[in-house]
Motif scaffolding. Sequence first.
Motif, PDB file in Angstrom:
ATOM      1  N   GLY A 441      38.155  45.350  30.072  1.00 24.56           N
ATOM      2  CA  GLY A 441      37.387  45.489  31.303  1.00 24.56           C
ATOM      3  C   GLY A 441      38.267  45.447  32.534  1.00 24.56           C
ATOM      4  N   LEU A 442      39.272  44.585  32.511  1.00 28.08           N
ATOM      5  CA  LEU A 442      40.183  44.493  33.644  1.00 28.08           C
ATOM      6  C   LEU A 442      40.995  45.772  33.789  1.00 28.08           C
ATOM      7  CD1 LEU A 442      41.256  42.492  35.833  1.00 28.08           C
ATOM      8  CD2 LEU A 442      43.108  41.983  34.236  1.00 28.08           C
ATOM      9  N   ARG A 443      41.484  46.297  32.671  1.00 23.97           N
ATOM     10  CA  ARG A 443      42.291  47.518  32.728  1.00 23.97           C
ATOM     11  C   ARG A 443      41.446  48.710  33.184  1.00 23.97           C
ATOM     12  NH1 ARG A 443      45.391  48.166  27.187  1.00 23.97           N
ATOM     13  NH2 ARG A 443      46.229  49.957  28.341  1.00 23.97           N
ATOM     14  N   ARG A 444      40.181  48.749  32.752  1.00 23.64           N
ATOM     15  CA  ARG A 444      39.298  49.829  33.179  1.00 23.64           C
ATOM     16  C   ARG A 444      39.040  49.748  34.685  1.00 23.64           C
ATOM     17  NH1 ARG A 444      35.658  49.828  29.123  1.00 23.64           N
ATOM     18  NH2 ARG A 444      34.515  48.096  30.053  1.00 23.64           N
ATOM     19  N   ALA A 445      38.828  48.520  35.185  1.00 21.48           N
ATOM     20  CA  ALA A 445      38.615  48.345  36.623  1.00 21.48           C
ATOM     21  C   ALA A 445      39.865  48.717  37.408  1.00 21.48           C
ATOM     22  CB  ALA A 445      38.221  46.901  36.908  1.00 21.48           C
ATOM     23  N   ALA A 446      41.021  48.296  36.907  1.00 18.68           N
ATOM     24  CA  ALA A 446      42.277  48.603  37.587  1.00 18.68           C
ATOM     25  C   ALA A 446      42.499  50.105  37.674  1.00 18.68           C
ATOM     26  CB  ALA A 446      43.442  47.927  36.858  1.00 18.68           C
ATOM     27  N   ALA A 447      42.249  50.801  36.564  1.00 20.17           N
ATOM     28  CA  ALA A 447      42.441  52.250  36.555  1.00 20.17           C
ATOM     29  C   ALA A 447      41.507  52.934  37.549  1.00 20.17           C
ATOM     30  CB  ALA A 447      42.215  52.790  35.144  1.00 20.17           C
ATOM     31  N   GLY A 448      40.272  52.451  37.639  1.00 20.90           N
ATOM     32  CA  GLY A 448      39.315  53.045  38.562  1.00 20.90           C
ATOM     33  C   GLY A 448      39.690  52.850  40.016  1.00 20.90           C
ATOM     34  N   LEU A 449      40.507  51.841  40.288  1.00 19.51           N
ATOM     35  CA  LEU A 449      40.921  51.567  41.660  1.00 19.51           C
ATOM     36  C   LEU A 449      42.318  52.093  41.965  1.00 19.51           C
ATOM     37  CD1 LEU A 449      39.631  47.892  41.885  1.00 19.51           C
ATOM     38  CD2 LEU A 449      38.685  49.859  43.105  1.00 19.51           C
ATOM     39  N   ARG A 464      51.662  39.721  43.677  1.00 20.09           N
ATOM     40  CA  ARG A 464      51.234  39.501  45.066  1.00 20.09           C
ATOM     41  C   ARG A 464      49.932  38.700  45.128  1.00 20.09           C
ATOM     42  NH1 ARG A 464      50.786  45.681  46.610  1.00 20.09           N
ATOM     43  NH2 ARG A 464      52.457  45.683  45.068  1.00 20.09           N
ATOM     44  N   TRP A 465      49.237  38.545  44.009  1.00 22.39           N
ATOM     45  CA  TRP A 465      47.983  37.798  44.002  1.00 22.39           C
ATOM     46  C   TRP A 465      48.179  36.322  43.668  1.00 22.39           C
ATOM     47  CZ3 TRP A 465      45.576  41.824  40.158  1.00 22.39           C
ATOM     48  CH2 TRP A 465      45.410  43.060  40.821  1.00 22.39           C
ATOM     49  N   ARG A 466      49.381  35.926  43.290  1.00 24.14           N
ATOM     50  CA  ARG A 466      49.617  34.547  42.903  1.00 24.14           C
ATOM     51  C   ARG A 466      49.539  33.632  44.130  1.00 24.14           C
ATOM     52  NH1 ARG A 466      53.816  34.253  37.907  1.00 24.14           N
ATOM     53  NH2 ARG A 466      52.428  32.510  37.529  1.00 24.14           N
ATOM     54  N   PRO A 467      48.998  32.399  43.977  1.00 24.84           N
ATOM     55  CA  PRO A 467      48.586  31.727  42.738  1.00 24.84           C
ATOM     56  C   PRO A 467      47.103  31.856  42.431  1.00 24.84           C
ATOM     57  CG  PRO A 467      48.563  30.152  44.517  1.00 24.84           C
ATOM     58  CD  PRO A 467      48.930  31.476  45.134  1.00 24.84           C
ATOM     59  N   TRP A 468      46.477  32.962  42.844  1.00 25.06           N
ATOM     60  CA  TRP A 468      45.019  33.114  42.695  1.00 25.06           C
ATOM     61  C   TRP A 468      44.662  34.300  41.795  1.00 25.06           C
ATOM     62  CZ3 TRP A 468      43.900  28.668  44.460  1.00 25.06           C
ATOM     63  CH2 TRP A 468      44.410  28.178  45.661  1.00 25.06           C
ATOM     64  N   ARG A 469      45.465  34.573  40.774  1.00 25.25           N
ATOM     65  CA  ARG A 469      45.179  35.746  39.954  1.00 25.25           C
ATOM     66  C   ARG A 469      43.852  35.641  39.206  1.00 25.25           C
ATOM     67  NH1 ARG A 469      50.551  36.789  36.498  1.00 25.25           N
ATOM     68  NH2 ARG A 469      50.139  34.592  36.036  1.00 25.25           N
ATOM     69  N   ALA A 470      43.430  34.443  38.855  1.00 30.21           N
ATOM     70  CA  ALA A 470      42.137  34.296  38.176  1.00 30.21           C
ATOM     71  C   ALA A 470      40.991  34.777  39.062  1.00 30.21           C
ATOM     72  CB  ALA A 470      41.910  32.836  37.766  1.00 30.21           C
ATOM     73  N   TYR A 471      41.124  34.615  40.366  1.00 32.12           N
ATOM     74  CA  TYR A 471      40.090  35.080  41.294  1.00 32.12           C
ATOM     75  C   TYR A 471      40.169  36.594  41.476  1.00 32.12           C
ATOM     76  CZ  TYR A 471      39.479  30.149  42.244  1.00 32.12           C
ATOM     77  OH  TYR A 471      39.231  28.810  42.101  1.00 32.12           O
ATOM     78  N   ALA A 472      41.378  37.132  41.449  1.00 33.52           N
ATOM     79  CA  ALA A 472      41.516  38.589  41.500  1.00 33.52           C
ATOM     80  C   ALA A 472      40.830  39.216  40.293  1.00 33.52           C
ATOM     81  CB  ALA A 472      42.998  38.973  41.525  1.00 33.52           C
ATOM     82  N   VAL A 473      40.930  38.562  39.129  1.00 38.83           N
ATOM     83  CA  VAL A 473      40.252  39.049  37.925  1.00 38.83           C
ATOM     84  C   VAL A 473      38.749  39.131  38.164  1.00 38.83           C
ATOM     85  CG1 VAL A 473      39.663  38.478  35.538  1.00 38.83           C
ATOM     86  CG2 VAL A 473      42.039  38.275  36.320  1.00 38.83           C
ATOM     87  N   GLN A 474      38.182  38.126  38.830  1.00 41.64           N
ATOM     88  CA  GLN A 474      36.734  38.139  39.083  1.00 41.64           C
ATOM     89  C   GLN A 474      36.341  39.321  39.970  1.00 41.64           C
ATOM     90  OE1 GLN A 474      35.153  35.938  37.189  1.00 41.64           O
ATOM     91  NE2 GLN A 474      37.231  35.273  36.638  1.00 41.64           N
ATOM     92  N   TYR A 475      37.136  39.594  40.992  1.00 41.35           N
ATOM     93  CA  TYR A 475      36.831  40.727  41.871  1.00 41.35           C
ATOM     94  C   TYR A 475      36.948  42.053  41.122  1.00 41.35           C
ATOM     95  CZ  TYR A 475      36.486  37.936  46.111  1.00 41.35           C
ATOM     96  OH  TYR A 475      36.065  37.039  47.075  1.00 41.35           O
ATOM     97  N   LEU A 476      37.924  42.149  40.242  1.00 42.04           N
ATOM     98  CA  LEU A 476      38.084  43.387  39.483  1.00 42.04           C
ATOM     99  C   LEU A 476      36.967  43.546  38.451  1.00 42.04           C
ATOM    100  CD1 LEU A 476      41.950  43.312  39.022  1.00 42.04           C
ATOM    101  CD2 LEU A 476      40.652  44.933  40.402  1.00 42.04           C
ATOM    102  N   TRP A 477      36.654  42.494  37.727  1.00 37.22           N
ATOM    103  CA  TRP A 477      35.563  42.576  36.754  1.00 37.22           C
ATOM    104  C   TRP A 477      34.247  42.971  37.434  1.00 37.22           C
ATOM    105  CZ3 TRP A 477      36.733  37.498  33.589  1.00 37.22           C
ATOM    106  CH2 TRP A 477      37.579  37.807  32.522  1.00 37.22           C
ATOM    107  N   ALA A 478      34.051  42.512  38.656  1.00 35.77           N
ATOM    108  CA  ALA A 478      32.779  42.747  39.348  1.00 35.77           C
ATOM    109  C   ALA A 478      32.570  44.207  39.733  1.00 35.77           C
ATOM    110  CB  ALA A 478      32.696  41.865  40.593  1.00 35.77           C
ATOM    111  N   THR A 479      33.574  45.051  39.569  1.00 34.83           N
ATOM    112  CA  THR A 479      33.380  46.475  39.862  1.00 34.83           C
ATOM    113  C   THR A 479      32.574  47.166  38.769  1.00 34.83           C
ATOM    114  OG1 THR A 479      35.472  47.076  38.782  1.00 34.83           O
ATOM    115  CG2 THR A 479      35.546  46.583  41.146  1.00 34.83           C
ATOM    116  N   ASP A 480      32.408  46.499  37.637  1.00 33.87           N
ATOM    117  CA  ASP A 480      31.659  47.076  36.516  1.00 33.87           C
ATOM    118  C   ASP A 480      30.185  46.692  36.630  1.00 33.87           C
ATOM    119  OD1 ASP A 480      31.049  48.346  34.151  1.00 33.87           O
ATOM    120  OD2 ASP A 480      31.661  46.678  32.887  1.00 33.87           O
ATOM    121  N   ASP A 481      29.304  47.613  36.311  1.00 29.86           N
ATOM    122  CA  ASP A 481      27.875  47.343  36.340  1.00 29.86           C
ATOM    123  C   ASP A 481      27.465  46.679  35.026  1.00 29.86           C
ATOM    124  OD1 ASP A 481      25.210  47.237  36.995  1.00 29.86           O
ATOM    125  OD2 ASP A 481      24.805  49.313  36.412  1.00 29.86           O
ATOM    126  N   HIS A 482      27.685  45.375  34.957  1.00 25.53           N
ATOM    127  CA  HIS A 482      27.427  44.616  33.734  1.00 25.53           C
ATOM    128  C   HIS A 482      26.591  43.399  34.110  1.00 25.53           C
ATOM    129  CE1 HIS A 482      28.165  42.079  30.193  1.00 25.53           C
ATOM    130  NE2 HIS A 482      28.624  43.157  29.579  1.00 25.53           N
TER     131      HIS A 482
END
Length: 489
Positions: A441-449, A464-482
């Motif tokens: 899901g993360l790779r699909r979101a990344a590719a779409g952006l 560049r997202w450190r030390p908050w990469r876990a939060y970046a994951v949430q923003y990327l996952w949220a691009t999916d309609d799930h």
Amino acid sequence: MHTDTERCRRAVRSRDARFDGWFYVAVTTTGIYCRPSCPVAPPKPENMTFHPSAASAQEAGFRACKRCRPDAVPGSPEWDARADLTARAVRLIADGVVDRHGVTGLAARLGYSARQVERQLTAELGAGPLALARAQRARTARLLIETTTLPMAEVAFAAGFASIRSFNDTVRTVFALPPGELRSRAARNRQAVPTGVLSLRLPFRAPLCPDNLFGHLAATAVPGVEEWRDGAYRRTLRLPYGHGTVALRPRPDYVECRLSLTDLRDLTGAIARCRRMLDLDADPEAVDELLAGDPVLAPLVAKAPGRRVPRTVDAEEFALRAVLGQQVSTAAARTHAGRLVVAHGERVVDTEGGLTHLFPSPDALAGLDPETLALPRTRRATFTSLVAALAAGEVRLDVGEDREAVRARLAALPGIGPWTVECVAMRGLGDPDAFVPTDLGLRRAAAGLGLPGTPAALVRHAERWRPWRAYAVQYLWATDDHPVNRLPA
């Protein structure tokens, strides 16, 4: 931050709520300590002293302000996010370890001597483990005094005090009011709740985006253990002295929390676990400011600021569920976990909903016949290996563990790969920098952006997202309609 005197003074003069919990301001002329955003007129600069914790202010002889209630602010994000000795100790104290096992028990969990722990906490927080635990007992006592009609003797016992005298003395010292006066003041605003149910407000730092937070918990809920009912996420809790159920409902300024416990001594730990699960001690402004510096993430942050990382109340439970969910859909993972719960979970009574079981502990699963699991053979072996390691204490997953050491122990188990390790680090251990570059899901979101498509390249970009990469994951996952990304209807 409390050592940066000028910055603290500016925060107090502007009544900046972003710094609530980061430090406390004490006023030498009144003997009172406050949160930085206290609505009372700021004191003169020469009359201010600053403390890293409420316990430090109390140890210095200051009492809590009756107006701004500094004892009720969200915890410092520093201790929630950091992975060093002090942060691990603070998280364990919040979980009630000192009350249950004393300072020697805390030190043993951390792998240090009691003297080393005392010295380190005093140096960084201005108070040792006993003082920190005492401040926490005072907060718990106030909650019980103001939200229940329990006799004061039961309040004292449930809050962790050894005697009625120490309970009375602590409440008077910290809040400058006797317990009875605290209760009578709160009674005017108390709402009626069913007998045995505690109704609390869990504060947080704004903004908070509830969509992916509650959406994820509801969409992955294991039948019988969790449910979404009447706009609230509900689940059972396995606690040191017994068990309980909790209902958590997002409100604009707080999270409504309704707790039912078989033993009130578990109140402090239950609240701490709920706060961790909802990531309520995060500093969303600091997270979003850094992530918005990436032009790719900036529109996502602007659209829904304040995303949190949905965590767990029980890291062992989450690790077991992560293995059950390897390479299958969300629905299939819920099905596997639900079967396990029915077969091996402890039954509970829920008078307000449809909760029926506690998730089975590793000890309860230690004698599990792998052939009864409807899983591929290799995943059965992975699951039983993890159960055995958790039951034997070879892998420990709690807030006081060293996150890198846990990663190494998990990775050494057969069938536990980087995806599972990082998911456990993110949601089980609360590591704000955990990252899952191999997640589909993360790779699909990344590719779409337009972000790099390969895990290695994505890891490089994510520096560049450190030390908050876990939060970046949430923003990327949220691009999916799930369903995990939206509140249930």
